[in-house]
Design a protein around this motif. Structure first.
Motif, PDB file in Angstrom:
ATOM      1  N   LYS A   7     -21.479  -6.108   4.819  1.00 26.20           N
ATOM      2  CA  LYS A   7     -21.254  -4.730   5.269  1.00 26.20           C
ATOM      3  C   LYS A   7     -20.321  -3.998   4.308  1.00 26.20           C
ATOM      4  N   ASN A   8     -19.295  -4.682   3.859  1.00 25.00           N
ATOM      5  CA  ASN A   8     -18.362  -4.069   2.909  1.00 25.00           C
ATOM      6  C   ASN A   8     -19.036  -3.794   1.566  1.00 25.00           C
ATOM      7  N   ARG A   9     -19.948  -4.680   1.186  1.00 29.33           N
ATOM      8  CA  ARG A   9     -20.691  -4.479  -0.057  1.00 29.33           C
ATOM      9  C   ARG A   9     -21.591  -3.241   0.061  1.00 29.33           C
ATOM     10  N   ILE A  10     -22.221  -3.112   1.220  1.00 28.90           N
ATOM     11  CA  ILE A  10     -23.076  -1.944   1.468  1.00 28.90           C
ATOM     12  C   ILE A  10     -22.238  -0.669   1.514  1.00 28.90           C
ATOM     13  N   LEU A  11     -21.058  -0.761   2.134  1.00 34.47           N
ATOM     14  CA  LEU A  11     -20.175   0.394   2.247  1.00 34.47           C
ATOM     15  C   LEU A  11     -19.724   0.874   0.866  1.00 34.47           C
ATOM     16  N   GLU A  12     -19.428  -0.060  -0.042  1.00 37.30           N
ATOM     17  CA  GLU A  12     -19.029   0.320  -1.399  1.00 37.30           C
ATOM     18  C   GLU A  12     -20.171   1.046  -2.114  1.00 37.30           C
ATOM     19  N   ALA A  13     -21.391   0.541  -1.915  1.00 39.12           N
ATOM     20  CA  ALA A  13     -22.556   1.204  -2.519  1.00 39.12           C
ATOM     21  C   ALA A  13     -22.761   2.584  -1.916  1.00 39.12           C
ATOM     22  N   LEU A  14     -22.487   2.711  -0.631  1.00 35.06           N
ATOM     23  CA  LEU A  14     -22.638   3.999   0.046  1.00 35.06           C
ATOM     24  C   LEU A  14     -21.631   5.010  -0.494  1.00 35.06           C
ATOM     25  N   LYS A  15     -20.411   4.562  -0.742  1.00 35.97           N
ATOM     26  CA  LYS A  15     -19.395   5.450  -1.309  1.00 35.97           C
ATOM     27  C   LYS A  15     -19.807   5.924  -2.706  1.00 35.97           C
ATOM     28  N   GLU A  16     -20.413   5.028  -3.477  1.00 37.43           N
ATOM     29  CA  GLU A  16     -20.909   5.410  -4.798  1.00 37.43           C
ATOM     30  C   GLU A  16     -22.038   6.426  -4.667  1.00 37.43           C
ATOM     31  N   ARG A  17     -22.931   6.186  -3.705  1.00 40.62           N
ATOM     32  CA  ARG A  17     -24.051   7.101  -3.491  1.00 40.62           C
ATOM     33  C   ARG A  17     -23.552   8.479  -3.096  1.00 40.62           C
ATOM     34  N   ARG A  18     -22.465   8.532  -2.337  1.00 44.78           N
ATOM     35  CA  ARG A  18     -21.935   9.829  -1.911  1.00 44.78           C
ATOM     36  C   ARG A  18     -21.549  10.684  -3.110  1.00 44.78           C
ATOM     37  N   THR A  19     -21.098  10.057  -4.189  1.00 45.79           N
ATOM     38  CA  THR A  19     -20.687  10.810  -5.373  1.00 45.79           C
ATOM     39  C   THR A  19     -21.870  11.403  -6.124  1.00 45.79           C
ATOM     40  N   THR A  20     -23.080  10.853  -5.913  1.00 44.43           N
ATOM     41  CA  THR A  20     -24.259  11.357  -6.625  1.00 44.43           C
ATOM     42  C   THR A  20     -25.229  12.087  -5.705  1.00 44.43           C
ATOM     43  N   PHE A  21     -24.851  12.249  -4.453  1.00 42.69           N
ATOM     44  CA  PHE A  21     -25.700  12.987  -3.505  1.00 42.69           C
ATOM     45  C   PHE A  21     -25.166  14.394  -3.387  1.00 42.69           C
ATOM     46  N   LEU A  32     -30.515   8.441   5.188  1.00 40.82           N
ATOM     47  CA  LEU A  32     -30.334   7.009   5.452  1.00 40.82           C
ATOM     48  C   LEU A  32     -30.836   6.600   6.835  1.00 40.82           C
ATOM     49  N   GLY A  33     -31.236   7.590   7.634  1.00 43.07           N
ATOM     50  CA  GLY A  33     -31.766   7.278   8.959  1.00 43.07           C
ATOM     51  C   GLY A  33     -30.721   7.008  10.018  1.00 43.07           C
ATOM     52  N   ILE A  34     -29.505   7.551   9.828  1.00 36.91           N
ATOM     53  CA  ILE A  34     -28.450   7.387  10.823  1.00 36.91           C
ATOM     54  C   ILE A  34     -27.893   8.762  11.182  1.00 36.91           C
ATOM     55  N   SER A  35     -27.062   8.816  12.233  1.00 39.97           N
ATOM     56  CA  SER A  35     -26.498  10.098  12.655  1.00 39.97           C
ATOM     57  C   SER A  35     -25.277  10.449  11.806  1.00 39.97           C
ATOM     58  N   ALA A  36     -24.921  11.720  11.835  1.00 39.03           N
ATOM     59  CA  ALA A  36     -23.740  12.176  11.102  1.00 39.03           C
ATOM     60  C   ALA A  36     -22.477  11.501  11.633  1.00 39.03           C
ATOM     61  N   TRP A  56     -28.129  -1.503   8.945  1.00 43.66           N
ATOM     62  CA  TRP A  56     -27.442  -1.996   7.744  1.00 43.66           C
ATOM     63  C   TRP A  56     -28.444  -2.448   6.691  1.00 43.66           C
ATOM     64  N   VAL A  57     -29.470  -3.148   7.128  1.00 36.04           N
ATOM     65  CA  VAL A  57     -30.494  -3.629   6.196  1.00 36.04           C
ATOM     66  C   VAL A  57     -31.235  -2.452   5.564  1.00 36.04           C
ATOM     67  N   THR A  58     -31.541  -1.441   6.375  1.00 34.34           N
ATOM     68  CA  THR A  58     -32.234  -0.261   5.852  1.00 34.34           C
ATOM     69  C   THR A  58     -31.399   0.444   4.791  1.00 34.34           C
ATOM     70  N   ILE A  59     -30.116   0.607   5.068  1.00 35.31           N
ATOM     71  CA  ILE A  59     -29.219   1.255   4.105  1.00 35.31           C
ATOM     72  C   ILE A  59     -29.118   0.417   2.833  1.00 35.31           C
ATOM     73  N   ALA A  60     -29.007  -0.907   2.998  1.00 34.79           N
ATOM     74  CA  ALA A  60     -28.935  -1.796   1.841  1.00 34.79           C
ATOM     75  C   ALA A  60     -30.190  -1.659   0.977  1.00 34.79           C
ATOM     76  N   ARG A  61     -31.347  -1.592   1.630  1.00 37.60           N
ATOM     77  CA  ARG A  61     -32.608  -1.447   0.892  1.00 37.60           C
ATOM     78  C   ARG A  61     -32.651  -0.121   0.157  1.00 37.60           C
TER      79      ARG A  61
END
Length: 294
Positions: A7-21, A32-36, A56-61
């Motif tokens: 989960k922490n690994r996915i969260l780090e990737a999500l933070k990186e994605r936020r910088t390019t979104f 990502l298919g989740i609520s705000a 979590w799996v969907t976000i990781a994918r």
């Protein structure tokens, strides 16, 4: 069950994605298919009882997060990587369109996906998974965080409107030869609606080139217009001659092996094990062989 480590690994990737979104938190959550609200909580570090394991799996994918303990694959500045990256940057910066038709298994998809990870407002579309007009447009809308589940005409119009508000969006269409006829026509319509405000990059192998040529020769409606909008030329990275292309790909494969294999690996031996009957290495096979020894 998804562990806290993953989960922490996915969260780090999500933070990186936020910088390019380029859109809002709400739009990223939508993509990502989740609520705000869920997005806000996990970005604050809440990882328990916020999302299901499926979420979590969907976000990781979507973020291409490695959920195994294998080392992450390193991007290598090969000639293919350099060429495609330069074209993508130009298309995005200038809101242009280009078409690349080259051999399969040369690193086109990896380069495009890596580009999306490191550049704002760029999305990657695997057209083999969204072959019809409806699936294609709804997928593109969702990737940009635009509502994708309502009436199709509303989804399309909302997408067009949003693309015009973004600074330099880029849509990468991979495996474009798999698109159905109606989807090809819709690409032309979307291009027309966003001309000079959105860049497009279409990729495929020889099948895409033949499909476009055959359709133009048969005067099939739309293909001449699509070809024109994508520059009227089939871009290519690999040299045309058989010997030149073989040498080019062997050098490329050796660069990838050196960057990703353990230090003690016998590079020529591993390279030889990935060669096909045509003497060309398989980049996918390299990945598999290195994973066996990494």
């Amino acid at each position: 069950m998804i562990t806290l480590e993953f989960k922490n690994r996915i969260l780090e990737a999500l933070k990186e994605r936020r910088t390019t979104f380029g859109g809002s938190d709400t739009k990223l959550a939508t993509s990502l298919g989740i609520s705000a609200a869920q997005f806000s909580r996990i970005m604050k570090g809440e990882t328990e009882k916020v999302l299901s394991d499926a979420n979590w799996v969907t976000i990781a994918r979507k973020l291409d997060v490695n959920l195994s303990n294998a080392p992450d694959w390193k991007a290598v500045n090969t000639p293919v990587f350099q060429f495609i990256t330069a074209q993508l940057e130009t298309c995005q910066k200038e809101s242009l369109s280009a078409l690349l038709c080259d051999l399969s298994d040369i690193g086109k998809t990896f380069t495009a996906q890596h580009y999306v990870k490191t550049h704002k407002n760029a999305i990657y579309v695997d057209c083999s998974q969204v072959k019809s007009k409806q699936k294609l447009i709804r997928y593109i809308a969702k990737e940009f965080g635009v509502g994708s589940t309502g009436k199709y005409s509303d989804v399309y119009e909302d997408l067009v409107f949003y693309l015009k508000t973004l600074p330099n969006p880029l849509i990468i269409l991979d495996e474009a030869g798999d698109l159905q006829y109606d989807a090809f026509l819709e690409i032309k319509a979307l291009w027309n609606a966003t001309e000079m405000t959105c860049g497009y990059y279409m990729m495929g192998a020889d099948g895409l080139k033949e499909k476009i040529r055959r359709s133009i020769d048969c005067k099939k409606v739309g293909y001449t217009e699509v070809f024109s909008r994508f520059g009227k030329r089939f871009g290519q990275v690999i040299p045309a001659g058989k010997e030149d292309s073989r040498n080019f790909m062997n050098q490329t494969a050796a660069m990838i092996i050196k960057a990703n294999a353990p230090d003690n690996v016998d590079v020529p031996k591993l390279l030889k094990s990935t060669l096909g009957e045509d003497g060309m290495p398989s980049l996918r096979r390299i990945y598999k062989e290195i994973r066996k020894i990494a």
